[in-house]
Every structure is written in C-alpha cells, then in structure tokens.
Motif scaffolding. Sequence first.
Motif, mmCIF file in Angstrom:
data_model
loop_
_atom_site.group_PDB
_atom_site.id
_atom_site.type_symbol
_atom_site.label_atom_id
_atom_site.label_comp_id
_atom_site.label_asym_id
_atom_site.label_seq_id
_atom_site.Cartn_x
_atom_site.Cartn_y
_atom_site.Cartn_z
ATOM 1 N N GLY A 1 0.784 -1.230 0.000
ATOM 2 C CA GLY A 1 0.000 0.000 0.000
ATOM 3 C C GLY A 1 0.810 1.271 0.000
ATOM 4 O O GLY A 1 0.258 2.354 -0.249
ATOM 5 N N VAL A 2 2.127 1.181 0.263
ATOM 6 C CA VAL A 2 2.959 2.387 0.313
ATOM 7 C C VAL A 2 4.202 2.241 -0.560
ATOM 8 O O VAL A 2 4.461 3.070 -1.430
ATOM 9 C CB VAL A 2 3.367 2.711 1.770
ATOM 10 C CG1 VAL A 2 4.245 3.965 1.807
ATOM 11 C CG2 VAL A 2 2.138 2.919 2.645
ATOM 12 N N ALA A 3 4.982 1.179 -0.337
ATOM 13 C CA ALA A 3 6.240 1.044 -1.066
ATOM 14 C C ALA A 3 6.023 0.815 -2.563
ATOM 15 O O ALA A 3 6.686 1.449 -3.395
ATOM 16 C CB ALA A 3 7.066 -0.100 -0.474
ATOM 17 N N VAL A 4 5.103 -0.084 -2.911
ATOM 18 C CA VAL A 4 4.868 -0.357 -4.333
ATOM 19 C C VAL A 4 4.312 0.866 -5.061
ATOM 20 O O VAL A 4 4.810 1.228 -6.134
ATOM 21 C CB VAL A 4 3.942 -1.578 -4.497
ATOM 22 C CG1 VAL A 4 3.514 -1.736 -5.952
ATOM 23 C CG2 VAL A 4 4.656 -2.841 -4.024
ATOM 24 N N PRO A 5 3.289 1.565 -4.528
ATOM 25 C CA PRO A 5 2.853 2.795 -5.200
ATOM 26 C C PRO A 5 3.967 3.838 -5.322
ATOM 27 O O PRO A 5 4.017 4.574 -6.311
ATOM 28 C CB PRO A 5 1.720 3.307 -4.306
ATOM 29 C CG PRO A 5 1.193 2.100 -3.645
ATOM 30 C CD PRO A 5 2.388 1.211 -3.419
ATOM 31 N N ARG B 1 -6.213 0.188 -9.176
ATOM 32 C CA ARG B 1 -5.919 -0.608 -7.982
ATOM 33 C C ARG B 1 -4.691 -1.485 -8.179
ATOM 34 O O ARG B 1 -3.985 -1.795 -7.210
ATOM 35 C CB ARG B 1 -7.141 -1.462 -7.629
ATOM 36 C CG ARG B 1 -6.979 -2.259 -6.337
ATOM 37 C CD ARG B 1 -8.314 -2.785 -5.867
ATOM 38 N NE ARG B 1 -9.140 -1.701 -5.363
ATOM 39 C CZ ARG B 1 -10.464 -1.736 -5.312
ATOM 40 N NH1 ARG B 1 -11.102 -2.791 -5.786
ATOM 41 N NH2 ARG B 1 -11.144 -0.722 -4.817
ATOM 42 N N PHE B 2 -4.405 -1.885 -9.387
ATOM 43 C CA PHE B 2 -3.237 -2.740 -9.634
ATOM 44 C C PHE B 2 -1.949 -2.050 -9.199
ATOM 45 O O PHE B 2 -0.974 -2.717 -8.829
ATOM 46 C CB PHE B 2 -3.154 -3.096 -11.125
ATOM 47 C CG PHE B 2 -2.698 -1.968 -12.003
ATOM 48 C CD1 PHE B 2 -1.364 -1.833 -12.366
ATOM 49 C CD2 PHE B 2 -3.605 -1.004 -12.435
ATOM 50 C CE1 PHE B 2 -0.948 -0.788 -13.170
ATOM 51 C CE2 PHE B 2 -3.192 0.047 -13.239
ATOM 52 C CZ PHE B 2 -1.861 0.153 -13.606
ATOM 53 N N ALA B 3 -1.931 -0.711 -9.259
ATOM 54 C CA ALA B 3 -0.740 0.037 -8.885
ATOM 55 C C ALA B 3 -0.798 0.561 -7.462
ATOM 56 O O ALA B 3 0.246 0.724 -6.820
ATOM 57 C CB ALA B 3 -0.533 1.218 -9.844
ATOM 58 N N MET B 4 -1.993 0.825 -6.959
ATOM 59 C CA MET B 4 -2.142 1.447 -5.654
ATOM 60 C C MET B 4 -2.350 0.444 -4.529
ATOM 61 O O MET B 4 -1.903 0.674 -3.405
ATOM 62 C CB MET B 4 -3.334 2.409 -5.681
ATOM 63 C CG MET B 4 -3.266 3.459 -6.775
ATOM 64 S SD MET B 4 -1.999 4.676 -6.457
ATOM 65 C CE MET B 4 -2.726 5.553 -5.101
ATOM 66 N N GLU B 5 -3.036 -0.643 -4.819
ATOM 67 C CA GLU B 5 -3.328 -1.651 -3.793
ATOM 68 C C GLU B 5 -3.172 -3.057 -4.352
ATOM 69 O O GLU B 5 -4.106 -3.858 -4.319
ATOM 70 C CB GLU B 5 -4.744 -1.468 -3.254
ATOM 71 C CG GLU B 5 -5.012 -0.139 -2.586
ATOM 72 C CD GLU B 5 -6.446 -0.030 -2.115
ATOM 73 O OE1 GLU B 5 -6.706 -0.453 -0.970
ATOM 74 O OE2 GLU B 5 -7.298 0.457 -2.871
ATOM 75 N N PRO B 6 -2.022 -3.402 -4.885
ATOM 76 C CA PRO B 6 -1.855 -4.756 -5.423
ATOM 77 C C PRO B 6 -1.853 -5.787 -4.301
ATOM 78 O O PRO B 6 -1.340 -5.538 -3.210
ATOM 79 C CB PRO B 6 -0.480 -4.676 -6.109
ATOM 80 C CG PRO B 6 0.256 -3.621 -5.349
ATOM 81 C CD PRO B 6 -0.776 -2.604 -4.966
ATOM 82 N N SER B 7 -2.430 -6.945 -4.582
ATOM 83 C CA SER B 7 -2.456 -7.987 -3.552
ATOM 84 C C SER B 7 -1.077 -8.630 -3.380
ATOM 85 O O SER B 7 -0.629 -8.864 -2.270
ATOM 86 C CB SER B 7 -3.488 -9.051 -3.909
ATOM 87 O OG SER B 7 -3.158 -9.658 -5.152
ATOM 88 N N MET B 8 -0.417 -8.943 -4.486
ATOM 89 C CA MET B 8 0.945 -9.486 -4.474
ATOM 90 C C MET B 8 1.090 -10.716 -3.577
ATOM 91 O O MET B 8 2.110 -10.902 -2.908
ATOM 92 C CB MET B 8 1.948 -8.401 -4.061
ATOM 93 C CG MET B 8 2.061 -7.253 -5.048
ATOM 94 S SD MET B 8 3.325 -6.039 -4.600
ATOM 95 C CE MET B 8 4.810 -7.047 -4.677
ATOM 96 N N ASP B 9 0.055 -11.557 -3.546
ATOM 97 C CA ASP B 9 0.150 -12.772 -2.736
ATOM 98 C C ASP B 9 1.292 -13.675 -3.194
ATOM 99 O O ASP B 9 1.856 -14.426 -2.388
ATOM 100 C CB ASP B 9 -1.177 -13.541 -2.793
ATOM 101 C CG ASP B 9 -2.302 -12.799 -2.092
ATOM 102 O OD1 ASP B 9 -1.999 -12.000 -1.175
ATOM 103 O OD2 ASP B 9 -3.473 -12.990 -2.471
ATOM 104 N N TRP B 10 1.622 -13.581 -4.459
ATOM 105 C CA TRP B 10 2.702 -14.409 -4.992
ATOM 106 C C TRP B 10 4.058 -14.054 -4.389
ATOM 107 O O TRP B 10 4.995 -14.858 -4.423
ATOM 108 C CB TRP B 10 2.769 -14.237 -6.506
ATOM 109 C CG TRP B 10 2.901 -12.794 -6.926
ATOM 110 C CD1 TRP B 10 1.894 -11.928 -7.212
ATOM 111 C CD2 TRP B 10 4.121 -12.056 -7.088
ATOM 112 N NE1 TRP B 10 2.397 -10.686 -7.545
ATOM 113 C CE2 TRP B 10 3.767 -10.743 -7.477
ATOM 114 C CE3 TRP B 10 5.473 -12.369 -6.943
ATOM 115 C CZ2 TRP B 10 4.709 -9.753 -7.708
ATOM 116 C CZ3 TRP B 10 6.421 -11.385 -7.177
ATOM 117 C CH2 TRP B 10 6.036 -10.087 -7.556
#
Length: 398
Positions: free
Chosen positions: A127-131, A371-380
């Motif tokens: 929610g912070v680093a990826v965006p 949302r893909f950029a701002m809140e990605p799930s990234m479960d992988w």
Amino acid sequence: MTNSLRPNGQQRAPLPPAQQPARGVPGPRPPRNQSAQHATTGTTGAAAPASKPAARRDAFFDNAKYLAIVLVAMGHAWEPLKGQSRVLEAAYTVVYSFHMPAFIIISGYFSRSFDMRPDRLKRLVTGVAVPYVVFEVSYVLFKRWADGDTSLPISLLDPWYLTWFLCALFIWRLTTPLWKLVRWPLPVALVVAMLASVSPDIGDDLDLQRVLQFLPFFVLGLVMKPEHFQLARRREVRILSVPVFAAALAVGWWAVPRMNAAWFYHRDSAQELGVPWWVGPMMVFALFGCSLLLTACFYSWVPRRRTWFTGLGAGTLYGYLLHGFLVKAGTYWGWFDHARLHTPLGEIFVTLVAATVVTLLCTAPVRRVFRFAMEPSMDWAFKRDATELARERARART
C-alpha cells in the motif's frame, strides 16, 4: 475454536486467538473478497471475524481526508497563478500551512496499531512502497515525454514531486514501534525536526528534510485519542475558527512580500533558505503551532455525519497521486498561461476545476482501474503466515 484430535490420540493445543486491536485503533486490511474494507491514505482497517459485523467507518475521518485532498489539489492549481495575485498568494500560504499537517495527523492516528506483524508489514509494502516505486518512475517518464526533459534521472532515492509523501509515510510507519516506547514522543520529534532545519548536509536522499520536519505531525497523530478530535469538533471551536481563519488570511496577505513561502514546504534547511541557522528551529516551532491551530479550525468544520463525499475518503491517495499528472501537464503544455485565468474569475474557475477533478479521481471507478498500482495484492510475493494457515485449516475441519 474447536480442537481436533491427532492420529495418535493426543489432543492438539488450541491455536492462539487472532490479535484484536485496541479500542478505536484500526488493524490490518481484510482480504478483497470481504465486504468491509477500511482503507485510508496508507492505513487500513481490521478484518472482523466472520461471525461479527464489520466495524462502521467513522465518517469524520473520511470527510476530513477528502476535504484535505481537495485543498491539496487547489493549492497545486494555484501555484502557477499566484505570482500575479497577492490575495491568491495569501490564500495559498494559509492553505499550505495546514493542509498536509491535517492529512499527516490522521495518517499518524490510524498508524497507532502498526507493529512488525507480517500482515501489517505486507500492507506497508503493497500500500505504500509499491505505489511509491510505480509513481516515482511514472512521474519521471511523464516529464520526459510531456516536457521533453531527459535530464531527470529515475532514482528511487530522490522522490520527485508528490511521491515524497509515500516515502515519508513508509519511514514514519516503520518507526511507529519506536515512538510507542519513547516517554515523551512529541517533544523528541520536535527536537528532531528542529535539528533537521539546521542540517543542510542531510541532502535530498529520500527527501529526509521533509520526512524529519513533518515528523512531529505524524507523531502527534500517534499519541492522539478519539476524545482529542472531539475537542476540535465542539461548537465553540467552530465559531472561533471563523475569526482565526480571517486573521490568518490577513497575516498571509501581509507576509506575502516579507516571508519566503518555502518555509511551508519543509524541504530546506535554514542555511539553504539564506537565513542564520538559529532561525530554523524558531520557524519549525512557530509553524508547528500555527499549523496546529489552523488544523484544529479545519477539523472543527469537517462534517461528522455521512455526506455525499464521505465514501471518497477511502480514495484520497488515488486523488493525491493522479492529479499530479494533470497539474504537471498544465504546466508543461501552457494551460495556465492564458490571460483569462490570471483574473479573479479565472482563478475561481481553476479552483473549481481542481476540486472537481480530484473528486472524480477519488471515485470507485477510478480506484478499480488503478488498484493494480495502488493496492496490489501481491500474494505471490509473500509467504503465508503459519498461524493464519493453521486457523484456516482448523476452520475447514469445524
């Protein structure tokens, strides 16, 4: 939770119960498939057990975040116009003295439950680093394309334009457990900010000047309690806020030719602003007091009930990061150069357009798209928590 029997007949010890946040403190974000979601700017709410209804969001905080982000967009739209209007520059000064502090205090308030628990660290990354990475790269590439300036490098160590807030929020959030241990966190944070204002050698890496000079507002949010916000929402405070804002506008009008507006950005040391070193700590302390006063006045006028814009409070980070592309496009392509925009009616028109655009950028359709950029799930990218997996297996057997 029921216990299951092992094959050898021994009874398995019960799993520890899921950690519940303290009263009034939000926990980690629930999965996407749950109906309740408490997303703030960089902070999220707790997932309620399946057998209990989700906690209702406090409309006050969503309203405050939305109104604060509207002021941010208005301030950015005023910047290309304010040089020819002393009144607009006075309004710009007043808005810049409290709009980010108001936003940062709420971010700190909703960070009180942060610890190094895996689910919260994961949310900090997604929610912070990826965006931050996505928009830092995107802004630089956009400038190269729109402005033709290829000299600006892509550097994750030197936040450009609006991404400084994500960088700061990441650092502040990581230090939250430390501030919980300090006996006097707010005075210590103020001392840190004052020392930063006299330290030009800090440089531009991670925009640490802003991180440190805005730090007291985040720490203040960490130590605040719900009743502190209730004080600002009293009727007498709302009445007194009118003359306070009027006086602030008068002081801002007087200070336009006498004060460097860069003090409100908190990104430079005293030496870099061309004043003696001792002015830095004085200005940090004085601006902290002024910002708190105006922030309290701002909070006093924030509606407590649900309004048509309450739901937009969950999308303020979208509005914050996306509106920057339009502001920069207007600067690069000369949208603000039209003479009619430099008149009182033109300034009002620009203000309304900025408020409308950032409102649209906070809406649900825009959030779904980005949302893909701002809140990605990234479960992988993350390991599943062993305790949570065990709870799921236990629930499946019941």
